[in-house]
Design a protein around this motif. Sequence first.
Motif, PDB file in Angstrom:
ATOM      1  N   SER A  14      30.766  31.394  38.655  1.00 35.44           N
ATOM      2  CA  SER A  14      31.631  31.975  39.677  1.00 35.44           C
ATOM      3  C   SER A  14      31.816  30.983  40.838  1.00 35.44           C
ATOM      4  CB  SER A  14      31.090  33.315  40.171  1.00 35.44           C
ATOM      5  OG  SER A  14      29.748  33.174  40.505  1.00 35.44           O
ATOM      6  N   ASP A  15      30.846  30.038  41.003  1.00 34.81           N
ATOM      7  CA  ASP A  15      30.992  29.032  42.073  1.00 34.81           C
ATOM      8  C   ASP A  15      32.265  28.235  41.895  1.00 34.81           C
ATOM      9  OD1 ASP A  15      28.643  29.874  43.025  1.00 34.81           O
ATOM     10  OD2 ASP A  15      27.455  28.171  42.302  1.00 34.81           O
ATOM     11  N   LEU A  16      32.539  27.900  40.647  1.00 41.80           N
ATOM     12  CA  LEU A  16      33.721  27.089  40.361  1.00 41.80           C
ATOM     13  C   LEU A  16      35.000  27.841  40.767  1.00 41.80           C
ATOM     14  CD1 LEU A  16      34.045  24.916  37.300  1.00 41.80           C
ATOM     15  CD2 LEU A  16      35.892  26.488  37.710  1.00 41.80           C
ATOM     16  N   ASP A  19      35.266  28.066  44.541  1.00 40.36           N
ATOM     17  CA  ASP A  19      35.753  26.786  45.082  1.00 40.36           C
ATOM     18  C   ASP A  19      37.267  26.678  44.961  1.00 40.36           C
ATOM     19  OD1 ASP A  19      33.436  25.759  45.996  1.00 40.36           O
ATOM     20  OD2 ASP A  19      33.040  24.460  44.264  1.00 40.36           O
ATOM     21  N   LEU A  20      37.778  27.083  43.793  1.00 37.78           N
ATOM     22  CA  LEU A  20      39.239  27.029  43.580  1.00 37.78           C
ATOM     23  C   LEU A  20      39.941  27.937  44.583  1.00 37.78           C
ATOM     24  CD1 LEU A  20      39.535  27.186  39.683  1.00 37.78           C
ATOM     25  CD2 LEU A  20      40.344  25.328  41.118  1.00 37.78           C
ATOM     26  N   ALA A  21      39.403  29.154  44.743  1.00 30.71           N
ATOM     27  CA  ALA A  21      40.021  30.121  45.658  1.00 30.71           C
ATOM     28  C   ALA A  21      39.991  29.609  47.094  1.00 30.71           C
ATOM     29  CB  ALA A  21      39.300  31.464  45.559  1.00 30.71           C
ATOM     30  N   LEU A  22      38.882  28.952  47.451  1.00 30.69           N
ATOM     31  CA  LEU A  22      38.752  28.421  48.810  1.00 30.69           C
ATOM     32  C   LEU A  22      39.818  27.352  49.068  1.00 30.69           C
ATOM     33  CD1 LEU A  22      37.044  28.487  51.384  1.00 30.69           C
ATOM     34  CD2 LEU A  22      35.605  26.708  50.394  1.00 30.69           C
ATOM     35  N   LEU A  73      43.073  19.829  45.087  1.00 30.83           N
ATOM     36  CA  LEU A  73      41.936  19.987  44.161  1.00 30.83           C
ATOM     37  C   LEU A  73      41.333  18.629  43.808  1.00 30.83           C
ATOM     38  CD1 LEU A  73      43.199  22.738  41.658  1.00 30.83           C
ATOM     39  CD2 LEU A  73      41.677  23.005  43.621  1.00 30.83           C
ATOM     40  N   GLN A  74      42.206  17.653  43.583  1.00 26.85           N
ATOM     41  CA  GLN A  74      41.730  16.308  43.233  1.00 26.85           C
ATOM     42  C   GLN A  74      40.856  15.738  44.352  1.00 26.85           C
ATOM     43  OE1 GLN A  74      45.297  14.229  42.169  1.00 26.85           O
ATOM     44  NE2 GLN A  74      44.375  13.437  40.288  1.00 26.85           N
ATOM     45  N   LEU A 143      42.945  39.163  38.303  1.00 24.34           N
ATOM     46  CA  LEU A 143      41.810  39.244  39.226  1.00 24.34           C
ATOM     47  C   LEU A 143      42.090  38.271  40.361  1.00 24.34           C
ATOM     48  CD1 LEU A 143      38.420  39.156  37.281  1.00 24.34           C
ATOM     49  CD2 LEU A 143      39.280  40.974  38.753  1.00 24.34           C
ATOM     50  N   VAL A 144      42.480  38.822  41.500  1.00 24.66           N
ATOM     51  CA  VAL A 144      42.743  37.960  42.654  1.00 24.66           C
ATOM     52  C   VAL A 144      41.390  37.544  43.211  1.00 24.66           C
ATOM     53  CG1 VAL A 144      43.872  37.775  44.893  1.00 24.66           C
ATOM     54  CG2 VAL A 144      44.821  39.287  43.143  1.00 24.66           C
ATOM     55  N   VAL A 145      41.134  36.231  43.224  1.00 27.28           N
ATOM     56  CA  VAL A 145      39.799  35.799  43.634  1.00 27.28           C
ATOM     57  C   VAL A 145      39.781  35.415  45.105  1.00 27.28           C
ATOM     58  CG1 VAL A 145      38.883  35.162  41.382  1.00 27.28           C
ATOM     59  CG2 VAL A 145      40.253  33.517  42.606  1.00 27.28           C
ATOM     60  N   ASN A 146      38.753  35.881  45.764  1.00 25.79           N
ATOM     61  CA  ASN A 146      38.606  35.588  47.191  1.00 25.79           C
ATOM     62  C   ASN A 146      37.539  34.524  47.380  1.00 25.79           C
ATOM     63  OD1 ASN A 146      40.422  37.649  47.802  1.00 25.79           O
ATOM     64  ND2 ASN A 146      38.776  39.172  47.574  1.00 25.79           N
TER      65      ASN A 146
END
Length: 415
Positions: A14-16, A19-22, A73-74, A143-146
Amino acid sequence: MKLVRSLDFLDISSDLIIDLALQAKLLDHGRLALVGGAVRDAFLSDLCSGACQRTPDLDFVYEGDMNLFCIRLQAYFGLQRMQQLRLHDHFGTATLQLDSVRIDLASARLETYPSPAENPLVVFSSLENDLSRRDFTVNAMALVVNADGDSELLDPYGGSHHLISRELVFLHDESVSEDPTRVIRGARYAARLGFSLGTQSIRQVKSTLQLWPWSWRFGDPVDLVPPALGTRLRMELELLFNNEPWPQALSSLQDWSALSLLDQNLQNDSLLYPRLRCANRLQLPLLCALLSAAADPVALSQRLQIPGQQQRWLEELLLFRRWLETDVLITSWGEWDALQWTCSLEQECWTPEVVALSICDHQVCWRPLLRWWGRWRHVSAEITASELINQGVPPGPRLGDELHKSRLQAIERMR
Ligand code: CTP
């Protein structure tokens, strides 16, 4: 339906995802959502206590500029963690490998179909509109990730209820007419997940196919066929044969009268399963074997654009079937021995795969054809070229003749 839950129930770090959501949030507050098979399988897994297989890749929809998101992201993940980034800026899509997880990203979009079975016209849009363009309710959940590690379920079409009732339900009445490949997708999911197609959805399949043709009719030039009745249909069929329990999937397609999408003969063929089981044993490409039972296998193979070599096998199969009728079945072929079968088949230079396809027809003479295919054609001469040269046969055509004669003698001794 809105449901807030922790991301821990997903079978990946879920960390990954956090991170993407952040990164999405820091960029422009565009929502990032996990969509499609990963959401469906995660909920299904939850329902049946982990018994469901996870999808190998993750699909995310992002409400924002894909190019800027990928640049961000890169910069954040660096080259070591984020590999194989492929950005298709024009289409608003990207694929990448992040910590060995394959990720597909797409900007949220709305699709409209200029005419049925054509490729859709795409405009970038909201997450809700993105869900509205999808095939089945169970695939139209997001699933909208926060960035704080929670997620919110968007389920505007009741997909989670259909997961419980194990049903596949189209989102709207035009679904099949817009994209007929969805029928094959339905058969794939039904076979893989043990779901059934909802009653109303079966009705939609049948009534849409009865209204055939789309703009294209059987017999029209194959290069004018809309993609969802041509190449895209082939791609779905390949997935069906390569990745799914295909006997169940094919049987569903016949039950829904959906093989008429390909050809009416296939729809009516009660021996389709034995044909394909035989093809499977003979290691033939199953899609090619399926098409061999069509009224016009060559036209259908061109329409679907199967590989060129397989198209040529189907052309040759028609000649082979004719040869069997005109040159073999009218003779006393039942008395032919191994040598006569081998000479007859090899004189005509029939391709082994074509003979194998014909064995799957279960013609009256399939047994000797199978023996040739499986044994006789592999028999080699009982003497080698160097032994013959040592015995004084000069290299050249005579050597070839002697080797051939020796091979035929070996076959003659077979029963
Ligand atoms: N989709 C669709 N109509 C299609 C193809 C795809 O609506 N003809 C949507 C579905 O919502 C699907 C998503 O696009 O869930 C992604 O498609 P795909 O990658 O083929 O399927 P997955 O969702 O990954 O599911 P699976 O891999 O388990 O088949």
